[in-house]
Design a protein around this motif. Structure first.
Motif, PDB file in Angstrom:
ATOM      1  N   LEU A  45       0.827  -1.202   0.000  1.00 22.08           N
ATOM      2  CA  LEU A  45       0.000   0.000   0.000  1.00 22.08           C
ATOM      3  C   LEU A  45       0.863   1.254   0.000  1.00 22.08           C
ATOM      4  CD1 LEU A  45      -2.699  -1.032   2.648  1.00 22.08           C
ATOM      5  CD2 LEU A  45      -2.882  -1.126   0.160  1.00 22.08           C
ATOM      6  N   SER A  46       0.316   2.324  -0.509  1.00 24.99           N
ATOM      7  CA  SER A  46       1.035   3.603  -0.573  1.00 24.99           C
ATOM      8  C   SER A  46       0.742   4.471   0.627  1.00 24.99           C
ATOM      9  CB  SER A  46       0.665   4.352  -1.860  1.00 24.99           C
ATOM     10  OG  SER A  46      -0.724   4.611  -1.890  1.00 24.99           O
ATOM     11  N   THR A  47       0.193   3.899   1.690  1.00 20.14           N
ATOM     12  CA  THR A  47      -0.116   4.648   2.902  1.00 20.14           C
ATOM     13  C   THR A  47       0.368   3.874   4.117  1.00 20.14           C
ATOM     14  OG1 THR A  47      -1.875   5.632   4.242  1.00 20.14           O
ATOM     15  CG2 THR A  47      -2.413   3.621   3.048  1.00 20.14           C
ATOM     16  N   ASN A  48       0.732   4.619   5.154  1.00 23.76           N
ATOM     17  CA  ASN A  48       1.136   4.013   6.420  1.00 23.76           C
ATOM     18  C   ASN A  48       0.097   4.268   7.510  1.00 23.76           C
ATOM     19  OD1 ASN A  48       3.641   3.032   5.434  1.00 23.76           O
ATOM     20  ND2 ASN A  48       4.554   5.087   5.667  1.00 23.76           N
ATOM     21  N   ASN A  49      -1.038   4.843   7.127  1.00 24.58           N
ATOM     22  CA  ASN A  49      -2.090   5.144   8.097  1.00 24.58           C
ATOM     23  C   ASN A  49      -2.728   3.837   8.569  1.00 24.58           C
ATOM     24  OD1 ASN A  49      -4.755   5.790   9.194  1.00 24.58           O
ATOM     25  ND2 ASN A  49      -4.313   7.875   8.504  1.00 24.58           N
ATOM     26  N   PRO A  50      -2.627   3.507   9.850  1.00 29.36           N
ATOM     27  CA  PRO A  50      -3.175   2.231  10.347  1.00 29.36           C
ATOM     28  C   PRO A  50      -4.672   2.087  10.132  1.00 29.36           C
ATOM     29  CG  PRO A  50      -1.706   3.229  11.967  1.00 29.36           C
ATOM     30  CD  PRO A  50      -1.950   4.263  10.916  1.00 29.36           C
ATOM     31  N   LEU A  51      -5.426   3.197  10.289  1.00 25.47           N
ATOM     32  CA  LEU A  51      -6.881   3.124  10.112  1.00 25.47           C
ATOM     33  C   LEU A  51      -7.240   2.834   8.661  1.00 25.47           C
ATOM     34  CD1 LEU A  51      -9.711   3.371  11.275  1.00 25.47           C
ATOM     35  CD2 LEU A  51      -9.596   5.847  10.901  1.00 25.47           C
ATOM     36  N   LEU A  52      -6.548   3.489   7.727  1.00 24.82           N
ATOM     37  CA  LEU A  52      -6.820   3.237   6.316  1.00 24.82           C
ATOM     38  C   LEU A  52      -6.458   1.806   5.930  1.00 24.82           C
ATOM     39  CD1 LEU A  52      -5.692   6.513   4.490  1.00 24.82           C
ATOM     40  CD2 LEU A  52      -8.009   5.648   4.819  1.00 24.82           C
ATOM     41  N   ILE A  53      -5.339   1.317   6.466  1.00 21.75           N
ATOM     42  CA  ILE A  53      -4.944  -0.072   6.188  1.00 21.75           C
ATOM     43  C   ILE A  53      -6.001  -1.036   6.701  1.00 21.75           C
ATOM     44  CG2 ILE A  53      -3.245  -1.861   6.742  1.00 21.75           C
ATOM     45  CD1 ILE A  53      -1.128   0.377   6.868  1.00 21.75           C
ATOM     46  N   SER A  54      -6.485  -0.801   7.925  1.00 25.14           N
ATOM     47  CA  SER A  54      -7.520  -1.668   8.512  1.00 25.14           C
ATOM     48  C   SER A  54      -8.822  -1.589   7.718  1.00 25.14           C
ATOM     49  CB  SER A  54      -7.774  -1.261   9.967  1.00 25.14           C
ATOM     50  OG  SER A  54      -6.600  -1.378  10.736  1.00 25.14           O
ATOM     51  N   TYR A  55      -9.152  -0.364   7.262  1.00 29.04           N
ATOM     52  CA  TYR A  55     -10.398  -0.205   6.508  1.00 29.04           C
ATOM     53  C   TYR A  55     -10.319  -0.897   5.149  1.00 29.04           C
ATOM     54  CZ  TYR A  55     -14.644   1.828   4.651  1.00 29.04           C
ATOM     55  OH  TYR A  55     -15.896   1.986   4.117  1.00 29.04           O
ATOM     56  N   PHE A  56      -9.184  -0.755   4.449  1.00 28.35           N
ATOM     57  CA  PHE A  56      -9.028  -1.414   3.154  1.00 28.35           C
ATOM     58  C   PHE A  56      -9.100  -2.936   3.305  1.00 28.35           C
ATOM     59  CE2 PHE A  56      -6.504   2.480   1.622  1.00 28.35           C
ATOM     60  CZ  PHE A  56      -7.668   3.068   1.149  1.00 28.35           C
ATOM     61  N   PHE A  57      -8.503  -3.444   4.367  1.00 25.50           N
ATOM     62  CA  PHE A  57      -8.546  -4.883   4.605  1.00 25.50           C
ATOM     63  C   PHE A  57      -9.980  -5.338   4.912  1.00 25.50           C
ATOM     64  CE2 PHE A  57      -8.284  -8.441   7.696  1.00 25.50           C
ATOM     65  CZ  PHE A  57      -7.812  -9.421   6.819  1.00 25.50           C
ATOM     66  N   SER A  58     -10.692  -4.533   5.723  1.00 25.50           N
ATOM     67  CA  SER A  58     -12.086  -4.854   6.034  1.00 25.50           C
ATOM     68  C   SER A  58     -12.942  -4.825   4.777  1.00 25.50           C
ATOM     69  CB  SER A  58     -12.626  -3.858   7.065  1.00 25.50           C
ATOM     70  OG  SER A  58     -14.005  -4.054   7.288  1.00 25.50           O
ATOM     71  N   PHE A  59     -12.700  -3.823   3.926  1.00 29.90           N
ATOM     72  CA  PHE A  59     -13.443  -3.707   2.671  1.00 29.90           C
ATOM     73  C   PHE A  59     -13.269  -4.954   1.808  1.00 29.90           C
ATOM     74  CE2 PHE A  59     -13.197  -2.693  -1.839  1.00 29.90           C
ATOM     75  CZ  PHE A  59     -14.431  -2.123  -2.088  1.00 29.90           C
ATOM     76  N   GLN A  60     -12.036  -5.406   1.644  1.00 32.42           N
ATOM     77  CA  GLN A  60     -11.758  -6.569   0.802  1.00 32.42           C
ATOM     78  C   GLN A  60     -12.323  -7.853   1.414  1.00 32.42           C
ATOM     79  OE1 GLN A  60      -7.616  -6.799  -0.409  1.00 32.42           O
ATOM     80  NE2 GLN A  60      -7.480  -4.572  -0.618  1.00 32.42           N
ATOM     81  N   THR A  61     -12.309  -7.931   2.735  1.00 32.52           N
ATOM     82  CA  THR A  61     -12.846  -9.122   3.403  1.00 32.52           C
ATOM     83  C   THR A  61     -14.363  -9.154   3.344  1.00 32.52           C
ATOM     84  OG1 THR A  61     -10.960  -9.087   4.932  1.00 32.52           O
ATOM     85  CG2 THR A  61     -12.857 -10.423   5.565  1.00 32.52           C
ATOM     86  N   PHE A  62     -14.990  -8.005   3.620  1.00 31.51           N
ATOM     87  CA  PHE A  62     -16.453  -7.928   3.649  1.00 31.51           C
ATOM     88  C   PHE A  62     -17.057  -8.240   2.282  1.00 31.51           C
ATOM     89  CE2 PHE A  62     -20.526  -5.633   3.617  1.00 31.51           C
ATOM     90  CZ  PHE A  62     -21.083  -6.097   4.797  1.00 31.51           C
ATOM     91  N   THR A  63     -16.424  -7.757   1.229  1.00 29.69           N
ATOM     92  CA  THR A  63     -16.925  -7.987  -0.126  1.00 29.69           C
ATOM     93  C   THR A  63     -16.431  -9.306  -0.708  1.00 29.69           C
ATOM     94  OG1 THR A  63     -15.055  -6.737  -1.043  1.00 29.69           O
ATOM     95  CG2 THR A  63     -17.091  -5.521  -0.606  1.00 29.69           C
ATOM     96  N   THR A  64     -15.601 -10.035   0.049  1.00 30.82           N
ATOM     97  CA  THR A  64     -14.996 -11.304  -0.400  1.00 30.82           C
ATOM     98  C   THR A  64     -14.277 -11.130  -1.731  1.00 30.82           C
ATOM     99  OG1 THR A  64     -16.980 -12.137  -1.537  1.00 30.82           O
ATOM    100  CG2 THR A  64     -16.773 -12.645   0.810  1.00 30.82           C
ATOM    101  N   VAL A  65     -13.697  -9.949  -1.963  1.00 31.04           N
ATOM    102  CA  VAL A  65     -12.974  -9.694  -3.204  1.00 31.04           C
ATOM    103  C   VAL A  65     -11.664 -10.467  -3.214  1.00 31.04           C
ATOM    104  CG1 VAL A  65     -11.786  -7.942  -4.558  1.00 31.04           C
ATOM    105  CG2 VAL A  65     -14.040  -7.463  -3.610  1.00 31.04           C
ATOM    106  N   GLY A  66     -10.865 -10.290  -2.132  1.00 34.49           N
ATOM    107  CA  GLY A  66      -9.622 -11.024  -2.026  1.00 34.49           C
ATOM    108  C   GLY A  66      -8.667 -10.762  -3.167  1.00 34.49           C
ATOM    109  N   TYR A  67      -8.130  -9.537  -3.243  1.00 33.13           N
ATOM    110  CA  TYR A  67      -7.190  -9.207  -4.321  1.00 33.13           C
ATOM    111  C   TYR A  67      -5.881  -9.984  -4.219  1.00 33.13           C
ATOM    112  CZ  TYR A  67     -10.186  -5.255  -5.502  1.00 33.13           C
ATOM    113  OH  TYR A  67     -11.235  -4.459  -5.889  1.00 33.13           O
TER     114      TYR A  67
END
Length: 307
Positions: free
Chosen positions: A88-110
């Motif tokens: 990722l191009s960010t070190n913000n812990p909240l953004l990292i957690s949110y992006f991970f939650s987004f991918q998990t919730f949608t079962t996208v799994g990049y």
């Protein structure tokens, strides 16, 4: 003598403290339920019936909120339990957690972000299951909203009191907002009038006799007319006596929807303050030079004063 008095149609005849209208302008009943209710069923029905803009707003806000909750959980566990964050191009812990939650919730799994450790895997598995269920519910709601036949009838904002050829008439106008074909249209108008009874003020109900309460085809506007005679419950109602009348016109519209092959219904109401005197409706349709009948829905409520 007033005829056509009828029993309470189901809206209640006790005045008590009720001062609002019985039927709201959107066709819903002005009723607030308390006590035992089925929250899940009521919520599902509410999501089916609300307007589209509010429906999508609820979905977006719900989706954002759920992902934010799981993002805070992952943040509390520690972003070091999320693998692939170096991509990722960010070190913000909240953004990292949110992006991970987004991918998990949608079962996208990049494939970039993945859980590390037992606790994170358990939470991610539960979130993926919840996401699957939520998308199934959203799909069901969308299908129900699209597949359910629903009338979209526009009513004139005001009803008119018209005098023509020594006759007094109450008129209001309706039109179909949708491009579908409606047939066998029926309309019923009930006057709910506040009167003094033996035990105090009550609501009495009267059927208004209409010039036409049924039409076979409904491609244009329909002007609903009630002639005011000595037998009418509106007899004596005019601009000078309007303050002595307190009533609401309860309207029920029903028609056969040719698209869905089912009947559709809609409700509306006018209160005594929404009656205009000495006016007439402006024509809402005309013929163009190509021989087409042009129906202007913007003119449904337009009227002019009679000189």
């Amino acid at each position: 003598m007033i005829k056509n008095q009828r029993r309470d149609p189901g809206t209640g005849d006790k005045v008590q403290y009720r001062s609002g209208r019985t039927i709201n302008k959107d066709g819903s009943f002005n009723v607030k339920r308390i006590g035992r209710t089925y929250i899940l069923v009521s919520t599902f029905e509410w999501l089916i019936n609300i307007r589209w803009s509010l429906f999508f707003l609820v979905l977006i806000l719900g989706y954002t909120f759920i992902n934010l909750v799981f993002a805070l959980i992952y943040l509390n566990i520690g972003v070091e339990h999320i693998g692939g964050i170096e991509s990722l191009s960010t070190n913000n812990p909240l953004l990292i957690s949110y992006f991970f939650s987004f991918q998990t919730f949608t079962t996208v799994g990049y494939g970039a972000l993945h859980p590390i450790g037992l606790t994170t895997n358990i939470i991610a598995s539960f979130e993926a299951f919840l996401g699957f269920m939520m998308f199934a519910i959203a799909t069901g709601l969308l299908y129900s909203r699209f597949s359910r036949p629903k009338a979209k009838i526009i009513f004139s904002k005001q009803a008119l009191m018209v005098e023509k050829e020594d006759k007094k008439m109450l008129q209001f106008r309706i039109g179909n907002l949708k491009s579908n074909t409606l047939m066998e249209a029926e309309i019923e108008v009930i006057m709910q009038k506040k009167e003094i009874g033996p035990g105090g003020p009550v609501y009495n109900f009267y059927n208004l006799k209409l010039e036409r309460k049924y039409i076979l085809f409904f491609p244009l506007n329909w002007t609903v007319v009630h002639e005011i005679t000595e037998k009418s419950p509106l007899y004596g109602f005019n601009e000078d006596t309007k303050d002595d009348f307190e009533f609401e016109l309860l309207i029920h519209f029903k028609a056969f929807d040719d698209t869905y092959s089912e009947h559709v219904h809609q409700r509306y109401s006018y209160i005594s303050d929404e009656i205009a005197f000495g006016c007439k409706f402006v024509p809402a349709y005309y013929s163009d030079r190509h021989g087409h009948t042009v129906f202007d829905l913007n003119k449904i409520s337009k009227y002019e004063k009679i000189n």
